[in-house]
Write a protein that holds these residues in place. Structure first.
Motif, mmCIF file in Angstrom:
data_model
loop_
_atom_site.group_PDB
_atom_site.id
_atom_site.type_symbol
_atom_site.label_atom_id
_atom_site.label_comp_id
_atom_site.label_asym_id
_atom_site.label_seq_id
_atom_site.Cartn_x
_atom_site.Cartn_y
_atom_site.Cartn_z
ATOM 1 N N UNK A 1 0.844 -1.198 0.000
ATOM 2 C CA UNK A 1 0.000 0.000 0.000
ATOM 3 C C UNK A 1 0.875 1.242 0.000
ATOM 4 N N UNK A 2 1.915 1.225 0.824
ATOM 5 C CA UNK A 2 2.772 2.401 0.975
ATOM 6 C C UNK A 2 3.510 2.734 -0.320
ATOM 7 N N UNK A 3 4.077 1.730 -0.985
ATOM 8 C CA UNK A 3 4.818 1.996 -2.216
ATOM 9 C C UNK A 3 3.885 2.406 -3.356
ATOM 10 N N UNK A 4 2.688 1.827 -3.427
ATOM 11 C CA UNK A 4 1.728 2.240 -4.455
ATOM 12 C C UNK A 4 1.352 3.716 -4.279
ATOM 13 N N UNK A 5 1.207 4.149 -3.030
ATOM 14 C CA UNK A 5 0.897 5.561 -2.762
ATOM 15 C C UNK A 5 2.059 6.458 -3.186
ATOM 16 N N UNK A 6 3.291 6.007 -2.929
ATOM 17 C CA UNK A 6 4.467 6.784 -3.359
ATOM 18 C C UNK A 6 4.511 6.914 -4.882
ATOM 19 N N UNK A 7 4.236 5.823 -5.581
ATOM 20 C CA UNK A 7 4.257 5.843 -7.047
ATOM 21 C C UNK A 7 3.190 6.798 -7.574
ATOM 22 N N UNK A 8 1.979 6.727 -7.012
ATOM 23 C CA UNK A 8 0.906 7.637 -7.430
ATOM 24 C C UNK A 8 1.322 9.088 -7.216
ATOM 25 N N UNK A 9 1.972 9.374 -6.083
ATOM 26 C CA UNK A 9 2.431 10.732 -5.805
ATOM 27 C C UNK A 9 3.430 11.225 -6.839
ATOM 28 N N UNK B 1 3.713 10.157 -9.872
ATOM 29 C CA UNK B 1 3.020 10.279 -11.158
ATOM 30 C C UNK B 1 2.059 11.468 -11.186
ATOM 31 N N UNK B 2 1.736 12.010 -10.010
ATOM 32 C CA UNK B 2 0.811 13.131 -9.942
ATOM 33 C C UNK B 2 -0.642 12.730 -10.153
ATOM 34 N N UNK C 1 -4.788 4.504 -19.402
ATOM 35 C CA UNK C 1 -6.218 4.501 -19.756
ATOM 36 C C UNK C 1 -7.049 5.189 -18.672
ATOM 37 N N UNK C 2 -6.667 4.974 -17.409
ATOM 38 C CA UNK C 2 -7.412 5.564 -16.292
ATOM 39 C C UNK C 2 -6.986 7.008 -16.001
ATOM 40 N N UNK C 3 -5.727 7.312 -16.253
ATOM 41 C CA UNK C 3 -5.171 8.637 -15.927
ATOM 42 C C UNK C 3 -4.266 9.141 -17.054
ATOM 43 N N UNK D 1 8.442 6.070 -12.539
ATOM 44 C CA UNK D 1 7.938 6.377 -11.199
ATOM 45 C C UNK D 1 7.976 5.170 -10.271
ATOM 46 N N UNK D 2 7.818 3.967 -10.828
ATOM 47 C CA UNK D 2 7.708 2.760 -10.003
ATOM 48 C C UNK D 2 9.018 1.988 -9.844
#
Length: 194
Positions: free
Chosen positions: A79-87, A89-90, A146-148, A158-159
C-alpha cells in the motif's frame, strides 16, 4: 538456508488479495477475501504453475518461450509503495489491480527491497519465498494511462524499486485479508565480483 534466516522484529499485514483466471486480463484482477496458496501458485490465478515460458527478462539466458521453473507465481506489492508511485506520477491512486498484484501488504517498509530468499510466513503456515524485485513494465503502464491520461510522470520511471516483488510457494496454506505476515530474512552480504 531456512535455519539461517532471522525473524524481523516487525510484522506486516495482508491488506488485499487479488486474482484473475484469465491471462489476457491478468493484470486487472478482482478482489478475494481469502485464497489457497498451493505449490503451483495462488488458486484461481493465471500466473500459477510449476513452470512457465521464459520471456523478455530472460533473453540473455534462454531463447524466448523456453520452459523454465516458475519463480514468479505470486506478485506482492505494498500500500505504501503504491501511494508513493501515485504521488510521483501526480495522480490520486495507482490501484493494485491495475498492476497485477496478488498480495498487497501494509506495514512492511521498503517491501520491494526485501532480498531474494526472504520468506513471508502467514498464520496458516503458508510461506512465500521472495525470488526478485518485480521491475515496472509497459503493460500496467498502459492500464494506468487509460485511467489517468493526465499523469505527470510515466509508471515505468515512477515505479522503479517500488513495484513490489515476485515469489513462489514454499509451503501451502490459506492466506486471508487481515492476516499477519512474519518476515524471515536471509544473511545480508554483497558479492564484490559483480
Amino acid at each position: 538456508m531456512p535455519e539461517l534466516l532471522t525473524k524481523l522484529a516487525f510484522e506486516g499485514t495482508v491488506d488485499l488479495l487479488l486474482a484473475s483466471p484469465d491471462r489476457d486480463t491478468g493484470l486487472e484482477k478482482h478482489e478475494v477475501s481469502e485464497a489457497r496458496f498451493l505449490f503451483i501458485g495462488m488458486a484461481g490465478d493465471c500466473h500459477g504453475g510449476l513452470t512457465r515460458k521464459s520471456d523478455s527478462r530472460m533473453l540473455k539466458q534462454y531463447k524466448r518461450n523456453t520452459e523454465v521453473r516458475n519463480s514468479r507465481q505470486v506478485s506482492i506489492l505494498s500500500v505504501e509503495e503504491l501511494a508513493e508511485v501515485a504521488g510521483v506520477m501526480g495522480i490520486p491512486v495507482v490501484k493494485p489491480d491495475w498492476v497485477g498484484a496478488n498480495v498487497v501488504t501494509r506495514g512492511i517498509p521498503d517491501l520491494t527491497l526485501l532480498p531474494p530468499s526472504t520468506r513471508l510466513q502467514f498464520p496458516s503456515g503458508a510461506m512465500i519465498v521472495v525470488d526478485a524485485e518485480n521491475h515496472p513494465c509497459r503493460y500496467p503502464a498502459d492500464i494506468i494511462t487509460r485511467h489517468h491520461p493526465e499523469q505527470k510522470k510515466g509508471f515505468v520511471s515512477a515505479a522503479m524499486h517500488k513495484r513490489g516483488i515476485v515469489g513462489w510457494i514454499e509451503a501451502e496454506g490459506v492466506i486471508r485479508k487481515g492476516d499477519w505476515i512474519t518476515i524471515w530474512i536471509p544473511p545480508q552480504r554483497i558479492y564484490s565480483h559483480a
